[in-house]
Design a protein around this motif. Sequence first.
Motif, mmCIF file in Angstrom:
data_model
loop_
_atom_site.group_PDB
_atom_site.id
_atom_site.type_symbol
_atom_site.label_atom_id
_atom_site.label_comp_id
_atom_site.label_asym_id
_atom_site.label_seq_id
_atom_site.Cartn_x
_atom_site.Cartn_y
_atom_site.Cartn_z
ATOM 1 N N ILE A 140 0.860 -1.195 0.000
ATOM 2 C CA ILE A 140 0.000 0.000 0.000
ATOM 3 C C ILE A 140 0.891 1.238 0.000
ATOM 4 N N TYR A 141 0.618 2.172 -0.903
ATOM 5 C CA TYR A 141 1.293 3.478 -0.931
ATOM 6 C C TYR A 141 0.324 4.513 -0.379
ATOM 7 N N GLU A 142 0.724 5.235 0.654
ATOM 8 C CA GLU A 142 -0.181 6.178 1.315
ATOM 9 C C GLU A 142 0.495 7.540 1.479
ATOM 10 N N PHE A 158 -15.281 11.282 18.191
ATOM 11 C CA PHE A 158 -16.469 10.995 18.997
ATOM 12 C C PHE A 158 -17.414 10.005 18.303
ATOM 13 N N ARG A 159 -17.171 9.710 17.020
ATOM 14 C CA ARG A 159 -17.995 8.669 16.357
ATOM 15 C C ARG A 159 -17.200 7.392 16.104
ATOM 16 N N LEU A 160 -15.902 7.519 15.899
ATOM 17 C CA LEU A 160 -15.068 6.339 15.658
ATOM 18 C C LEU A 160 -13.714 6.572 16.319
ATOM 19 N N SER A 396 -20.703 7.448 -1.776
ATOM 20 C CA SER A 396 -19.716 7.788 -0.736
ATOM 21 C C SER A 396 -20.062 7.293 0.654
ATOM 22 N N THR A 397 -19.945 6.002 0.865
ATOM 23 C CA THR A 397 -20.020 5.501 2.239
ATOM 24 C C THR A 397 -18.887 4.490 2.412
ATOM 25 N N VAL A 398 -18.574 4.210 3.658
ATOM 26 C CA VAL A 398 -17.481 3.285 3.958
ATOM 27 C C VAL A 398 -17.756 1.914 3.331
HETATM 28 C C1 LIG Z 1 -16.427 13.996 7.412
HETATM 29 C C2 LIG Z 1 -16.871 12.706 6.777
HETATM 30 C C3 LIG Z 1 -17.681 11.859 7.472
HETATM 31 C C4 LIG Z 1 -18.127 10.670 6.903
HETATM 32 N N1 LIG Z 1 -18.922 9.856 7.638
HETATM 33 C C5 LIG Z 1 -19.294 8.660 7.133
HETATM 34 C C6 LIG Z 1 -20.074 7.759 7.907
HETATM 35 O O1 LIG Z 1 -20.413 8.037 9.049
HETATM 36 N N2 LIG Z 1 -20.419 6.569 7.360
HETATM 37 C C7 LIG Z 1 -20.050 6.217 6.104
HETATM 38 O O2 LIG Z 1 -20.382 5.109 5.673
HETATM 39 N N3 LIG Z 1 -19.327 7.053 5.333
HETATM 40 C C8 LIG Z 1 -18.919 8.258 5.810
HETATM 41 N N4 LIG Z 1 -18.178 9.119 5.056
HETATM 42 C C9 LIG Z 1 -17.780 8.696 3.690
HETATM 43 C C10 LIG Z 1 -16.645 7.660 3.732
HETATM 44 O O3 LIG Z 1 -15.716 8.013 4.734
HETATM 45 C C11 LIG Z 1 -15.956 7.598 2.358
HETATM 46 O O4 LIG Z 1 -16.938 7.313 1.383
HETATM 47 C C12 LIG Z 1 -14.868 6.503 2.323
HETATM 48 O O5 LIG Z 1 -13.909 6.737 3.334
HETATM 49 C C13 LIG Z 1 -14.183 6.485 0.963
HETATM 50 O O6 LIG Z 1 -13.161 5.567 0.994
HETATM 51 P P1 LIG Z 1 -11.941 5.660 -0.058
HETATM 52 O O7 LIG Z 1 -11.032 4.544 0.266
HETATM 53 O O8 LIG Z 1 -12.479 5.761 -1.423
HETATM 54 O O9 LIG Z 1 -11.252 7.079 0.216
HETATM 55 P P2 LIG Z 1 -10.566 7.724 1.539
HETATM 56 O O10 LIG Z 1 -11.202 7.239 2.783
HETATM 57 O O11 LIG Z 1 -10.554 9.186 1.271
HETATM 58 O O12 LIG Z 1 -9.100 7.168 1.477
HETATM 59 C C14 LIG Z 1 -8.194 7.604 0.494
HETATM 60 C C15 LIG Z 1 -6.758 7.405 0.991
HETATM 61 O O13 LIG Z 1 -5.856 7.781 -0.054
HETATM 62 C C16 LIG Z 1 -4.856 8.653 0.483
HETATM 63 N N5 LIG Z 1 -4.389 9.543 -0.582
HETATM 64 C C17 LIG Z 1 -4.968 10.673 -1.046
HETATM 65 N N6 LIG Z 1 -4.241 11.200 -2.034
HETATM 66 C C18 LIG Z 1 -3.175 10.380 -2.217
HETATM 67 C C19 LIG Z 1 -2.071 10.392 -3.092
HETATM 68 N N7 LIG Z 1 -1.892 11.379 -3.973
HETATM 69 N N8 LIG Z 1 -1.156 9.383 -3.009
HETATM 70 C C20 LIG Z 1 -1.315 8.376 -2.096
HETATM 71 N N9 LIG Z 1 -2.358 8.320 -1.237
HETATM 72 C C21 LIG Z 1 -3.273 9.311 -1.301
HETATM 73 C C22 LIG Z 1 -5.578 9.404 1.605
HETATM 74 O O14 LIG Z 1 -4.676 9.972 2.524
HETATM 75 C C23 LIG Z 1 -6.426 8.284 2.185
HETATM 76 O O15 LIG Z 1 -5.721 7.526 3.137
HETATM 77 C C24 LIG Z 1 -17.731 10.331 5.584
HETATM 78 C C25 LIG Z 1 -16.927 11.203 4.858
HETATM 79 C C26 LIG Z 1 -16.488 12.376 5.445
HETATM 80 C C27 LIG Z 1 -15.644 13.327 4.651
#
Ligand SMILES: Cc1cc2nc3c(=O)[nH]c(=O)nc-3n(C[C@H](O)[C@H](O)[C@H](O)COP(=O)(O)OP(=O)(O)OC[C@H]3O[C@@H](n4cnc5c(N)ncnc54)[C@H](O)[C@@H]3O)c2cc1C
Length: 420
Positions: A140-142, A158-160, A396-398
């Motif tokens: 994984i590249y982060e 406070f939620r996670l 856009s959910t987890v």
């Molecule tokens: C404030 C907030 C609250 C939320 N609450 C909920 C909730 O309660 N329940 C729910 O189901 N969903 C919730 N969501 C939505 C959910 O968190 C996202 O849909 C989900 O995390 C998306 O997952 P992802 O892996 O696509 O992206 P992300 O979670 O954004 O992960 C992307 C990763 O890539 C990394 N990254 C970014 N750019 C680069 C780069 N150039 N090079 C390398 N790495 C990079 C980031 O640092 C991050 O670690 C919430 C979103 C927000 C913003």
Amino acid sequence: MNEDDIRNKVLKCFSCVKSPCQKGCPLNNDIKGFIKLTKEEKYKEAFLLLSETTVLPSVCGRVCPHSKQCEGKCVRGIIKDSRAVEIGKIEAFIGDMALKNDWTINSLPLKNKKVAVVGGGPSGLTCAAFLRKNGYNVTIYEKHNYLGGLLYHGIPQFRLGKKLLRKVIDKILELGIDVRLNQSIGKDFSLEDLENEYDAVFLGFGANLSSKMNIPGEDLKGVYGGNELLENNNHPDYEGKVVVVSGGGDVAMDVARTIKRKNAKKVYVIYRRSEKESPAEENEIRKAKEEGVEFLFKNNILGIYGNDRVEKVEVIKTELVKKEGDDRLSPVNIEKSNYYLSCDYVVMAIGSHPESSIVNSLGLVLDKRGRILIDKDGHTSKEKVFAGGDLAGTKSTVAFASRAGRDAAYAIMKYLENSV
Ligand SMILES: Cc1cc2nc3c(=O)[nH]c(=O)nc-3n(C[C@H](O)[C@H](O)[C@H](O)COP(=O)(O)OP(=O)(O)OC[C@H]3O[C@@H](n4cnc5c(N)ncnc54)[C@H](O)[C@@H]3O)c2cc1C
């Protein structure tokens, strides 16, 4: 949640033949199955069953919008005066039991194929876990010096809880996944570098730049993007200040509640539709209200004004009308209902998009909204490259992001099995 509480909760499940709850779960978890095993107090077996479809039970059990997913489909919840089985709480209990007891899932022996995953959020972590479980080398590249993505820097403590999240991530990494932190695609390495070094690539680096409303005054000092505020944790001093948050989803709720907890005098959430149409979970709106956040539903911000920095917003009231072809009621501004609201800060929480300078530099076909275009398996326009989660416009959910990572992992395995 202790075992007695959980016992009472699982007893409420009817074990319906058709299991509509499972269809409501974006990850398609075998909910009836793990609840049955929990009823029989076979907790480890319940965990192993869940592990077939998810690596985030402790997380999803806490933060999924359950009333819109699994619990929203629960037959018990549809019966008048009855509440849905609390599936989320049961899932979190099983996930937590696995962490507490250090239960592990087996990985197949390593094959001679390696995959790079860009982004350590739910899509990347899940993709990496399913690949590694099935015997693929994964790195994984982060970009940050920690993993978790929005689970870590979006969803507030406070939620996670961060401690719990770290345990969940450590457990995933224990499968045997390599991690390179502080590595940003487009800056420290390119997609071509990964294509040359790896047999396949998964892009899951999210979409965490706040969208703008395109109204006057958005460039004034004191206007912030909600996503950036949370991710960078660089809040201004809110003590004694009035803050307007624009938006009606979960991000708006998290931003408003975070700011209120940082001692703002007043926090208004302005949303152009009604409370009923708000995309935020009912529960989250209720908690925000309890904490003193004020809601102006059916109100729309027209402009932000001030000499050098934010002094007020112009707001107009809306009514909701049914437009032909639209499933949702549309807000329409009510003429001459404008008014001004004095404030010190305005925070945009109306949606987000991926960093265009990065996605545009990858040489991939994008969709109309500037997100990476994928097919149903998560395959992009480049042969070796797959993508999913927020950057590909997944809901856009987890759980949806995690599902996208899992689906892409299986598509990558199929691709690698068929390639010489
Ligand atoms: C404030 C907030 C609250 C939320 N609450 C909920 C909730 O309660 N329940 C729910 O189901 N969903 C919730 N969501 C939505 C959910 O968190 C996202 O849909 C989900 O995390 C998306 O997952 P992802 O892996 O696509 O992206 P992300 O979670 O954004 O992960 C992307 C990763 O890539 C990394 N990254 C970014 N750019 C680069 C780069 N150039 N090079 C390398 N790495 C990079 C980031 O640092 C991050 O670690 C919430 C979103 C927000 C913003």
